[in-house]
Scaffold this active site. Sequence first.
Site, PDB file in Angstrom:
ATOM      1  N   GLU A 136     -26.538   4.745 -18.937  1.00  0.00           N
ATOM      2  CA  GLU A 136     -25.097   4.821 -18.767  1.00  0.00           C
ATOM      3  C   GLU A 136     -24.568   3.539 -18.132  1.00  0.00           C
ATOM      4  O   GLU A 136     -25.250   2.917 -17.314  1.00  0.00           O
ATOM      5  CB  GLU A 136     -24.717   6.020 -17.895  1.00  0.00           C
ATOM      6  CG  GLU A 136     -24.989   7.347 -18.581  1.00  0.00           C
ATOM      7  CD  GLU A 136     -24.608   8.552 -17.741  1.00  0.00           C
ATOM      8  OE1 GLU A 136     -24.257   9.584 -18.352  1.00  0.00           O
ATOM      9  OE2 GLU A 136     -24.662   8.473 -16.497  1.00  0.00           O
ATOM     10  N   CYS A 160     -33.946   8.177  -4.044  1.00  0.00           N
ATOM     11  CA  CYS A 160     -33.027   8.290  -2.905  1.00  0.00           C
ATOM     12  C   CYS A 160     -32.419   9.690  -2.919  1.00  0.00           C
ATOM     13  O   CYS A 160     -31.917  10.147  -3.945  1.00  0.00           O
ATOM     14  CB  CYS A 160     -31.943   7.221  -2.996  1.00  0.00           C
ATOM     15  SG  CYS A 160     -32.598   5.529  -2.909  1.00  0.00           S
ATOM     16  N   GLY A 218     -31.293   2.450 -11.944  1.00  0.00           N
ATOM     17  CA  GLY A 218     -32.444   1.598 -11.702  1.00  0.00           C
ATOM     18  C   GLY A 218     -32.303   0.679 -10.504  1.00  0.00           C
ATOM     19  O   GLY A 218     -31.222   0.492  -9.945  1.00  0.00           O
ATOM     20  N   SER A 250     -27.136  -5.187  -6.526  1.00  0.00           N
ATOM     21  CA  SER A 250     -27.377  -4.261  -5.420  1.00  0.00           C
ATOM     22  C   SER A 250     -28.841  -3.843  -5.403  1.00  0.00           C
ATOM     23  O   SER A 250     -29.404  -3.491  -6.441  1.00  0.00           O
ATOM     24  CB  SER A 250     -26.493  -3.020  -5.572  1.00  0.00           C
ATOM     25  OG  SER A 250     -26.783  -2.072  -4.563  1.00  0.00           O
ATOM     26  N   SER A 272     -28.077  -1.487  -0.285  1.00  0.00           N
ATOM     27  CA  SER A 272     -27.866  -0.049  -0.100  1.00  0.00           C
ATOM     28  C   SER A 272     -28.507   0.344   1.223  1.00  0.00           C
ATOM     29  O   SER A 272     -29.686   0.695   1.273  1.00  0.00           O
ATOM     30  CB  SER A 272     -28.488   0.731  -1.267  1.00  0.00           C
ATOM     31  OG  SER A 272     -27.804   0.462  -2.469  1.00  0.00           O
ATOM     32  N   LEU A 273     -27.740   0.297   2.287  1.00  0.00           N
ATOM     33  CA  LEU A 273     -28.282   0.515   3.628  1.00  0.00           C
ATOM     34  C   LEU A 273     -28.282   1.994   4.007  1.00  0.00           C
ATOM     35  O   LEU A 273     -29.336   2.599   4.199  1.00  0.00           O
ATOM     36  CB  LEU A 273     -27.480  -0.301   4.644  1.00  0.00           C
ATOM     37  CG  LEU A 273     -28.031  -0.332   6.065  1.00  0.00           C
ATOM     38  CD1 LEU A 273     -29.427  -0.938   6.114  1.00  0.00           C
ATOM     39  CD2 LEU A 273     -27.079  -1.090   7.001  1.00  0.00           C
ATOM     40  N   HIS A 274     -27.105   2.563   4.200  1.00  0.00           N
ATOM     41  CA  HIS A 274     -26.885   4.009   4.335  1.00  0.00           C
ATOM     42  C   HIS A 274     -27.383   4.648   5.627  1.00  0.00           C
ATOM     43  O   HIS A 274     -27.095   5.824   5.872  1.00  0.00           O
ATOM     44  CB  HIS A 274     -27.466   4.775   3.140  1.00  0.00           C
ATOM     45  CG  HIS A 274     -27.027   4.250   1.823  1.00  0.00           C
ATOM     46  ND1 HIS A 274     -25.699   4.084   1.495  1.00  0.00           N
ATOM     47  CD2 HIS A 274     -27.735   3.804   0.738  1.00  0.00           C
ATOM     48  CE1 HIS A 274     -25.599   3.578   0.269  1.00  0.00           C
ATOM     49  NE2 HIS A 274     -26.808   3.391  -0.207  1.00  0.00           N
ATOM     50  N   CYS A 392     -20.121   6.445  -7.814  1.00  0.00           N
ATOM     51  CA  CYS A 392     -21.340   5.928  -7.195  1.00  0.00           C
ATOM     52  C   CYS A 392     -22.339   7.044  -6.938  1.00  0.00           C
ATOM     53  O   CYS A 392     -22.022   8.068  -6.342  1.00  0.00           O
ATOM     54  CB  CYS A 392     -20.974   5.240  -5.884  1.00  0.00           C
ATOM     55  SG  CYS A 392     -22.384   4.560  -5.004  1.00  0.00           S
TER      56      CYS A 392
END
EC number: 2.1.1.192
Length: 425
Positions: A136, A160, A218, A250, A272-274, A392
């Site tokens: 996609e 994740c 990915g 990213s 991508s910390l989060h 997202c």
Amino acid sequence: MATASFDSAPGASRALPAIEKAPEVTALSTLPGRKASLVGLTREGLKQALIGIGVPERETRMRVSQIWHWLYVRGAREFSEMTNVGKGLKAQLAEHFTLDRPEVVTEQVSRDGTRKWLLRMAPTGAHDHNRGAEIECVYIPGDDRGTLCVSSQVGCTLTCSFCHTGTQRLVRNLSTAEIVSQLVVARDALGDFTGQMPGKDGGEVGRLVTNIVFMGMGEPLYNLDAVIDAIAVMSDQEGLALSRRRITVSTSGVVPQIERLGLEANAMLAISLHAVRDELRDELVPLNRKYPIAQLLEACRNYPGLSNARRITFEYVMLKGVNDSDADARALVRLLKGIPAKINLIPFNPWPGSKYECSDWERIERFSEFVFNAGYASPVRTPRGRDILAACGQLKSETEKLRARARMMLEEGMGAEAVYADQVD
């Protein structure tokens, strides 16, 4: 018709450092007897394609330049459109190649104008049941820009816990051509090639697609060879002509590849910390167990070209009661001290089966205000395309379901053809 790639499989030309071995999944070669598409090829790939059909090497530079213009400036769909290419060469090209794009299986348009395409790549054989892998990509229009979110793999290895794509197993890497062709499909659909809409002059002015983000399916740094080559094609000023400052890659934190991304792609970096604590990030982003926060941030501090004009974007999904406290905000500011950065706060986008909830809006605003007052830009990303699962963390193709059904039918003695006869697009 789906695209058949002439490019070599990702990873064939440049070995990864011994410290980091990418998953053993590649774009397999084109099916025997199937014409390869020239769409998405690098200049070198196009040169080799021409040499392969007998074009003298001394002529290839001129011929590549001509065909490149028709592929990436004009968006040609037939060789007959190439008016400055000789009749004999056009006949040769048509005999051996196509200008096929990936097949658009579905196109969904959100209430907010976001578009999501489910694309089917050219079949590669038994690996994808002669059907072609599906991915996609998403187009997000804005007031002053249009952003295309592209995929770099079919599925993902990273699992994740908050990400829908992470529930789909990795099938394979995409080739350079398959990555670039996502931009070609978007420009086709939007009428964004020169000559398709008034005012299109081949430059960025007037373009609908102005920015690229490698934030689809990915982990781009696990397919870095193909990603670097795709960025080179996308940013070639005689073709698709995007600025590298408008291309963002990213990563969830494949630390050994971050420096190489900066040196060879010269793209903008997003992380991508989060989470601000290793024990929580281990759960949210399991790659953290291999490359913990301290190692990741050290790689960020050393990112080539890092400056106040080329800041790193840190993505931080807002999960209710998980990572959204005042203490988390204070810790985030401490962690990023000395790194030119902005912090994208992302309201969690729900998907079927997720165990998380989005933080309350008041909590997101308080978190954002604290970070902003500490000197960091902290925009709250407006959720786009939620109604079509294009926001997202929501992307997931049909490939995993197809593979599961194929295994089940094969176990029952049914052929792969039955799987696809039974599949309703």
